[in-house]
Enzyme design. Structure first.
Site, mmCIF file in Angstrom:
data_model
loop_
_atom_site.group_PDB
_atom_site.id
_atom_site.type_symbol
_atom_site.label_atom_id
_atom_site.label_comp_id
_atom_site.label_asym_id
_atom_site.label_seq_id
_atom_site.Cartn_x
_atom_site.Cartn_y
_atom_site.Cartn_z
ATOM 1 N N LYS A 52 0.840 -1.199 0.000
ATOM 2 C CA LYS A 52 0.000 0.000 0.000
ATOM 3 C C LYS A 52 0.875 1.250 0.000
ATOM 4 C CE LYS A 52 -3.894 -2.418 2.037
ATOM 5 N NZ LYS A 52 -4.637 -2.839 3.227
ATOM 6 N N GLN A 96 -5.024 -1.715 9.332
ATOM 7 C CA GLN A 96 -4.901 -3.039 8.721
ATOM 8 C C GLN A 96 -5.533 -4.100 9.620
ATOM 9 O OE1 GLN A 96 -3.778 -3.533 5.609
ATOM 10 N NE2 GLN A 96 -4.159 -5.712 5.742
ATOM 11 N N ASP A 119 -11.282 2.634 3.548
ATOM 12 C CA ASP A 119 -11.648 1.224 3.394
ATOM 13 C C ASP A 119 -13.159 1.066 3.256
ATOM 14 O OD1 ASP A 119 -9.616 -0.735 3.357
ATOM 15 O OD2 ASP A 119 -9.170 -0.418 5.482
HETATM 16 N N1 GUN Z 1 -7.228 -7.045 5.764
HETATM 17 C C1 GUN Z 1 -7.550 -7.801 4.677
HETATM 18 N N2 GUN Z 1 -8.076 -7.035 3.708
HETATM 19 C C2 GUN Z 1 -8.088 -5.770 4.183
HETATM 20 C C3 GUN Z 1 -8.509 -4.532 3.632
HETATM 21 O O1 GUN Z 1 -9.000 -4.428 2.504
HETATM 22 N N3 GUN Z 1 -8.347 -3.445 4.437
HETATM 23 C C4 GUN Z 1 -7.832 -3.541 5.699
HETATM 24 N N4 GUN Z 1 -7.747 -2.425 6.425
HETATM 25 N N5 GUN Z 1 -7.441 -4.675 6.233
HETATM 26 C C5 GUN Z 1 -7.568 -5.775 5.477
#
Ligand code: GUN
Length: 291
Positions: A52, A96, A119
């Site tokens: 990211k 996350q 998100d």
């Molecule tokens: N863990 C697995 N997929 C995601 C996601 O799309 N966003 C976040 N914040 N955590 C995750």
């Protein structure tokens, strides 16, 4: 033989568009900023966070990582989110997941300002998606929609089957397909006669988390097959939910793993961060000059 849906290429196109818009914002002194919070040492989460951050660099965003120790308290994390909610140089906040067990995921996600919730996991933004009046779409299902659209296959009126009912993928996925007038069925671990349902799907999306789960007998001839799974096979190699070798000859279109949905999730996160920066730009105009 199926047409391969190249997620890497489509993600690169999305990121190129985001980078172009980011350049335009720069002319107004606005640099989109993303804060990424990771708690603990989960190896998979660390890789996602690194990717990211790398994507932010590619599109010209500012990013800041907060790598917190496993024993971080709920209050410490909430205090950090509160600070980030107020910072003018941060447009998006991402925590996350999964979080360590002692932290309450719902409370943490709910503390992120809906304007910075890139998100789209907070109840406010989930509700907006439900009624079709959203600013942010959750990244993975939004990426899947782009992949389906890239095939040129019409969603309207088609049988769309989603396997998996998670808050992150299955549920919002179903809602987005419904907004595009798909006839949507959501299957899950308690579904009876699964293959009977999936084999009627014109568009089949699997978000189960089990290697080789979707086999050829479960797939309709010529279907669009989207694999959201990220699993390890018997040899420890990354693979999806779909038994690619047997399904590929039968499908009309199919995503590979890796190189399918994965890159799209990050590209859509960049798109959401850009949207957040635009939303916040009225506020951003009042940012104090950079030191
Ligand atoms: N863990 C697995 N997929 C995601 C996601 O799309 N966003 C976040 N914040 N955590 C995750």
């Amino acid at each position: 033989m199926a047409n391969l849906i190249n997620g890497k290429e489509i993600a690169a196109q999305v990121k190129a568009e985001v980078a172009k818009e980011s350049e335009k914002l720069a002319e107004y002194g606005v640099t989109p900023g993303l804060a990424v919070i990771i708690v603990g040492d989960d190896p998979a989460s660390k890789i996602y966070v690194r990717n990211k951050k790398r994507a932010c660099e590619e599109v010209g965003f500012y990013s800041e990582e907060f790598a917190l120790p496993e024993k971080t308290s709920q209050k410490e994390l909430l205090d950090l989110i509160d600070t980030l909610n107020k910072r003018f140089d941060i447009d998006g906040i991402l925590v996350q997941l999964p979080l360590p067990k002692h932290l309450n995921e719902k409370t943490i996600i709910g503390a992120i300002s809906p304007k910075k919730d890139v998100d789209a996991f907070s109840p406010f933004n989930v509700g907006r998606v439900m009624i079709g009046e959203y600013r942010f779409l959750p990244c993975t299902p939004a990426g899947v929609m782009e992949l389906i659209k890239s095939t040129g296959v019409e969603i309207s009126g088609k049988n769309c089957v989603v396997i998996g009912r998670s808050n992150i993928v299955g549920k919002p996925m179903a809602m987005m397909l419904l907004h595009e007038n798909g006839t949507v069925t959501v299957c899950h671990s308690k579904t009876e006669n699964l293959s009977e349902i999936t084999s009627k799907a014109d568009i089949l999306i699997s978000a189960v988390g089990k290697a080789h789960f979707v086999t050829a007998d479960m797939v309709k001839e010529g279907a669009v097959v989207i694999d959201v799974g990220m699993n390890n096979d018997e040899d420890g190699k990354l693979c999806g939910d779909v038994d690619f070798e047997s399904v590929e000859p039968k499908a009309g279109y199919i995503t590979p793993v890796p190189g399918g949905v994965g890159p799209m999730t990050i590209a859509m996160l960049m798109k959401n961060t850009l949207t957040a920066a635009k939303l916040n730009s009225a506020v951003a105009a009042k940012r104090p000059p950079k030191k």
